[in-house]
Design a protein around this motif. Structure first.
Motif, mmCIF file in Angstrom:
data_model
loop_
_atom_site.group_PDB
_atom_site.id
_atom_site.type_symbol
_atom_site.label_atom_id
_atom_site.label_comp_id
_atom_site.label_asym_id
_atom_site.label_seq_id
_atom_site.Cartn_x
_atom_site.Cartn_y
_atom_site.Cartn_z
ATOM 1 N N LYS A 134 0.895 -1.270 -0.086
ATOM 2 C CA LYS A 134 0.016 0.077 0.223
ATOM 3 C C LYS A 134 0.755 1.473 -0.121
ATOM 4 O O LYS A 134 0.822 2.425 -0.730
ATOM 5 N N LEU A 135 1.789 1.380 0.826
ATOM 6 C CA LEU A 135 2.730 2.430 0.800
ATOM 7 C C LEU A 135 3.561 2.730 -0.452
ATOM 8 O O LEU A 135 3.651 3.734 -0.979
ATOM 9 N N LEU A 136 3.920 1.359 -0.987
ATOM 10 C CA LEU A 136 4.505 1.558 -2.333
ATOM 11 C C LEU A 136 3.643 1.930 -3.386
ATOM 12 O O LEU A 136 4.273 3.197 -4.161
ATOM 13 N N SER A 137 2.750 1.320 -3.508
ATOM 14 C CA SER A 137 1.558 2.186 -4.678
ATOM 15 C C SER A 137 1.390 3.543 -4.409
ATOM 16 O O SER A 137 1.228 4.208 -5.518
ATOM 17 N N GLU A 138 0.866 3.881 -3.146
ATOM 18 C CA GLU A 138 0.612 5.255 -2.842
ATOM 19 C C GLU A 138 1.498 6.273 -2.926
ATOM 20 O O GLU A 138 1.625 7.480 -3.346
ATOM 21 N N GLY A 139 2.649 5.928 -2.534
ATOM 22 C CA GLY A 139 3.965 6.708 -2.708
ATOM 23 C C GLY A 139 4.530 7.011 -4.206
ATOM 24 O O GLY A 139 4.417 7.915 -4.469
ATOM 25 N N LYS A 140 4.388 6.165 -5.121
ATOM 26 C CA LYS A 140 4.295 6.033 -6.143
ATOM 27 C C LYS A 140 3.451 7.207 -7.149
ATOM 28 O O LYS A 140 3.857 7.854 -7.829
#
Length: 337
Positions: A134-140
């Protein structure tokens, strides 16, 4: 939109912080009942998760603050510092884990209750993977390096925990306790590699290294919305700090236009770029007058001062638009060809 993005980033990183505390406690309990060096290594690395998530939360809070007199370009660069800090902590943890693994190889200790300990570790894998993804997808999506760094850290933690489970399984099948320390040593090397990647990206951001993906996105926006009066764009630069995007460039317009028309055209040019970015966007455009060489690729109809007929368009690319020179040099090459 900007306020909602900042709140989302803060909620996500707070979730990561709370989860890190809970999962770290579980891993230390798993070590307590097993005395496994590999599980201890995983638990010690999770302490880094807690510290890094806490610092990332503060950096995201700070990056969301508006620019002020002391920080005229905003506070977004703190996310690069946060990622570098997290990477440095990971490298330190990897050194400690590797040293401890070598000590255990030389002086092995008995391991027990591996099945029960593995159950706790398996639970942490599921939670870390879900939150990390979730952090990776939202961060990107919002281009937040702090979120991406923390997400990547959690995903690497999950991968290392999977390696841990595999090593525990091998120990249970073979009875070779040295597998525990060897897997811990490999885990340390894996962590060092991930930490180095984060530090490298952090340094690149702090040094304002070009982001080719960001630059290509800006150029694609200009290509998709190109107007006949945008004769030429050059000296293009784009940098993103947190959610804040900064763009400056030179825009060539007809030299005979009145100032009011130049102002309106630049304003529309800026709005097109701003609409392509969900965060705060700051744009500085320097207006250049056209030269007679521009006629070869100028599409303005009924131009009262045209000296040459239009021949062909010049493709706008990131490589050509970043140059500090008008595109008539590119036009000369195309015409000669």
């Amino acid at each position: 939109m900007q306020i909602n993005q900042n709140k989302l980033k803060q909620r996500l990183i707070l979730l990561s912080f709370i989860a890190s505390i809970v999962l770290t406690s579980l891993k230390f309990f798993a070590y307590y009942i097993t005395s496994s060096n590999a599980i201890l290594s995983d638990a010690l690395e999770s302490i880094i998760n807690v510290i890094a998530s806490g610092f990332a939360f503060y950096s995201i809070y700070l990056s969301s603050q508006p620019k002020d007199r002391n920080h005229p370009y905003g506070h977004g660069k703190v996310e690069f510092f946060s990622a570098g800090f997290e990477g440095a902590l990971i490298i330190i943890a990897s050194l400690f884990i590797s040293i401890e693994a070598v000590k255990r190889l030389m002086d092995p200790t008995p391991i027990q209750n591996l099945a029960q300990g593995s159950g706790f570790i398996l639970f942490t894998i599921l939670v870390n993977t879900a939150i990390g993804y979730k952090l990776l997808s939202e961060g990107k999506r919002v281009n937040s390096l702090a979120l991406v760094a923390d997400g990547r850290h959690l995903m690497s933690d999950s991968i290392s925990s999977v390696m841990l489970i595999l090593s525990v399984g091998l120990i249970m099948l073979t009875g070779y306790a040295w597998i525990d320390s060897v897997s811990s040593l490999f885990f340390g090397v894996f962590l060092a590699f991930n930490g180095f990647q984060l530090v490298s990206k952090s340094v690149a951001g702090l040094m304002d290294a070009s982001d080719e993906n960001l630059l290509e996105k800006v150029v694609q926006t200009l290509r998709d919305h190109k107007k006949p009066e945008w004769i030429d764009v050059h000296n293009l630069r784009a940098q993103q700090y947190g959610s804040d995007l900064h763009i400056d460039c030179h825009l060539t317009l007809p030299y005979y236009w009145e100032l009011q028309k130049v102002h309106e055209t630049i304003h529309n040019f800026e709005n097109i770029l701003k609409d392509s970015h969900s965060g705060e966007t700051e744009i500085f455009v320097h207006a250049d007058p056209c030269l007679y060489q521009c006629c070869y690729f100028c599409r303005i109809d009924n131009c009262p001062v045209r000296q040459h007929a239009f021949i062909q368009d010049i493709e706008w690319t990131a490589a050509s638009l970043v140059k500090n020179e008008k595109l008539y040099n590119e036009a000369r090459i195309h015409i000669q060809e």
